[in-house]
Design an enzyme around this catalytic site. Structure first.
Site, PDB file in Angstrom:
ATOM      1  N   SER A 178       2.397  -8.446  -7.840  1.00 14.95           N
ATOM      2  CA  SER A 178       2.835  -8.635  -9.220  1.00 14.95           C
ATOM      3  C   SER A 178       2.961 -10.137  -9.523  1.00 14.95           C
ATOM      4  O   SER A 178       2.013 -10.889  -9.322  1.00 14.95           O
ATOM      5  CB  SER A 178       4.153  -7.893  -9.439  1.00 14.95           C
ATOM      6  OG  SER A 178       4.493  -7.849 -10.799  1.00 14.95           O
ATOM      7  N   ASP A 320       0.318  -2.423 -10.531  1.00 18.16           N
ATOM      8  CA  ASP A 320       1.322  -3.304  -9.916  1.00 18.16           C
ATOM      9  C   ASP A 320       1.477  -3.058  -8.417  1.00 18.16           C
ATOM     10  O   ASP A 320       1.869  -1.983  -7.981  1.00 18.16           O
ATOM     11  CB  ASP A 320       2.662  -3.062 -10.630  1.00 18.16           C
ATOM     12  CG  ASP A 320       3.700  -4.110 -10.287  1.00 18.16           C
ATOM     13  OD1 ASP A 320       3.661  -4.648  -9.172  1.00 18.16           O
ATOM     14  OD2 ASP A 320       4.560  -4.378 -11.145  1.00 18.16           O
TER      15      ASP A 320
END
Length: 493
Positions: A178, A320
């Site tokens: 991320s 993510d």
């Protein structure tokens, strides 16, 4: 005495540079008597007798230029926890540094290695040296910097990386998911000259404020609503269009980006120059930052054998990386022989359950047990309700994601954590003002400073081994080329 301590504590808290912080920390140790603790070998925290004996033996062998004896002594073992000297508590006692005996021993190991690598040890062949240093490097291991998922707390990571880079302590292996992937890519795709400019304080503020600047691209949550096209433009501004292999050749850094599958029955991936050399870093980072519900899943891209862009695993999409593998410690360890992990942890889901030190004492043991118990109960709860909510796809996805997040490992050997005011998940995907960004970068630097000397000591030997092996490989290549040239010239006579 108390007033003097308050003054030093205030200096530490408001230091504007690592040099200021270091000077205040050393004064603090002098005033509290911890410099005496550092200068005395004796302690029940480590095997000081065996370390002292080994130190004196290495010094004696090197002083006599007994190269074969020195080689034999070092072959007995080079590792970072000799006699327990790697215990975290030994680096928490004083504000700055640890036992002088440990510092001396580490420095002597480095000096002995450099001596054996030099021309002064001419009674040992280059091939024998190279074999020894390869084995020593493998046994000692390497360090890696792990940057967690973070949302807009990624600026804290930027401060941590800046502090390590300025002290020439940035590990050659970096992994991020991320927001952590975004910072890893920023560092791992720009030359040292570019980073020198990027990390200059006045340049950081200018670039954050400038709409088209590199660091402005980090603030992807600046607008209330952002289109996929705008996201692509932000990443184009931030990350050069390079594959993982191309980035490694440019910077010498091994970047690792963690991504999670958007579909069921697929496993997470750790993208890097080893396992996926031709994958494009830009799309990898976009996927790793694709927070479910905020950004769409991403199809990865790669270069084919003709150097043309094409989809990588075209039928799959990725999201993510922190959802499934925020800290891919086992994978990084297996790929690079890493056994020492420096973690910058800003994941708000993980922060309530982590502490800076692995070793707990007193009330800390109870608090640590309570954190672990809470996490285990939450994990058990998600597993219990997983089946009942299975008929609702959306709810089932949320429960499975929560279970995956809670089951992960979020800490390493050295853990750098943000101040408590940044622990709240509220505003994690919100835009940040220039002042908030600058403060967060400074928070990252300040959180890193107390760990700098520990990192320097614990990575010193691996840095020496890496440098020696790099130089020896170049010498061996040059010797091989010279031999081929000599053979060719002899054949043409």
């Amino acid at each position: 005495m108390a007033r003097r301590k308050d003054v030093i504590d205030n200096e530490l808290e408001h230091a504007e540079s690592y040099e200021q912080w270091k000077a205040a920390a050393i004064r603090s140790d002098e005033k509290t008597g911890l410099d005496y603790w550092k200068n005395v070998d004796r302690s029940g925290l480590y095997d000081f007798k065996s370390i002292r004996q080994r130190l004196e033996r290495l010094r004696e062998l090197r002083a006599k230029s007994d190269n074969h004896g020195l080689l034999f002594a070092l072959n007995e073992g080079i590792h970072g926890n000799m006699g327990g000297m790697g215990r975290s508590i030994l680096y928490k006692k004083a504000r700055f540094g640890t036992k002088s005996l440990i510092v001396e021993y580490i420095e002597e190991i480095g000096s002995a290695l450099l001596h054996l690598a030099s021309d002064n040890a001419d009674d040992i062949s280059l091939e024998e040296k190279f074999e020894f240093f390869q084995r020593a490097s493998h046994c000692f291991g390497r360090s890696a910097l792990m940057l967690s998922g973070s949302g807009t707390l990624l600026y804290f990571h930027l401060g941590v990386v800046k502090a390590l880079w300025e002290q020439q302590l940035l590990p050659p292996i970096m992994s991020g998911s991320s927001g952590g992937a975004l910072i890893s890519a920023l560092v791992g795709t720009h030359s040292r000259a570019d980073l020198a400019k990027i990390f200059a304080p006045e340049y950081i503020r200018f670039e954050v404020e400038k709409e088209g600047g590199i660091l402005a691209g980090l603030n992807m949550f600046k607008r209330a609503a952002i289109s996929p096209e705008a996201v692509v433009k932000l990443y184009e501004r931030l990350i050069p269009d390079l594959t993982f292999q191309e980035a490694y050749h440019l910077t010498g850094l091994q970047i690792n980006v963690s991504v999670a599958p958007a579909e069921k029955h697929q496993s997470s991936r750790l993208l890097n120059a080893v396992a996926s050399p031709n994958v494009m870093i830009r799309e990898a980072v976009m996927a790793s930052c694709a927070f479910p519900g905020a950004f769409p899943a991403v199809t990865l891209a790669a270069k084919n054998q003709r150097g043309e862009r094409q989809a990588y695993l075209a039928s799959r999409k990725w999201i993510d990386g922190s959802v499934s593998d925020d800290m891919p410690i086992k994978r990084v360890a297996r790929l690079y022989g890493v056994n020492h992990f420096i973690v910058s942890q800003t994941n708000p889901i993980a922060l309530p359950f982590v502490t800076e030190s692995k070793e707990q004492h007193g009330w800390g043991i109870i608090k640590h047990a309570m954190r672990n118990t809470t996490r285990e109960w939450l994990l058990a709860g998600t597993k219990l309700i997983a089946k009942p909510v299975g008929l609702n796809p959306t709810l089932s996805k949320v429960v499975n994601m929560t279970s995956s997040v809670l089951a992960q490992t979020y800490t390493g050997d050295i853990n750098i954590l943000p101040p408590r005011r940044l622990h709240s998940p509220i505003g994690l995907l919100s835009g940040r003002s220039t002042e908030e960004i600058m403060n967060m970068i400074r928070d990252g630097e300040r959180a890193c400073w107390p760990h700098i000397e520990t990192i320097r000591l614990q990575t010193s030997v691996s840095h020496v081994l890496d440098r020696i092996l790099r130089d020896m490989e170049l010498r061996l290549i040059a010797d091989s080329q010279q031999t081929r040239t000599d053979v060719a010239m002899e054949a043409n006579k």
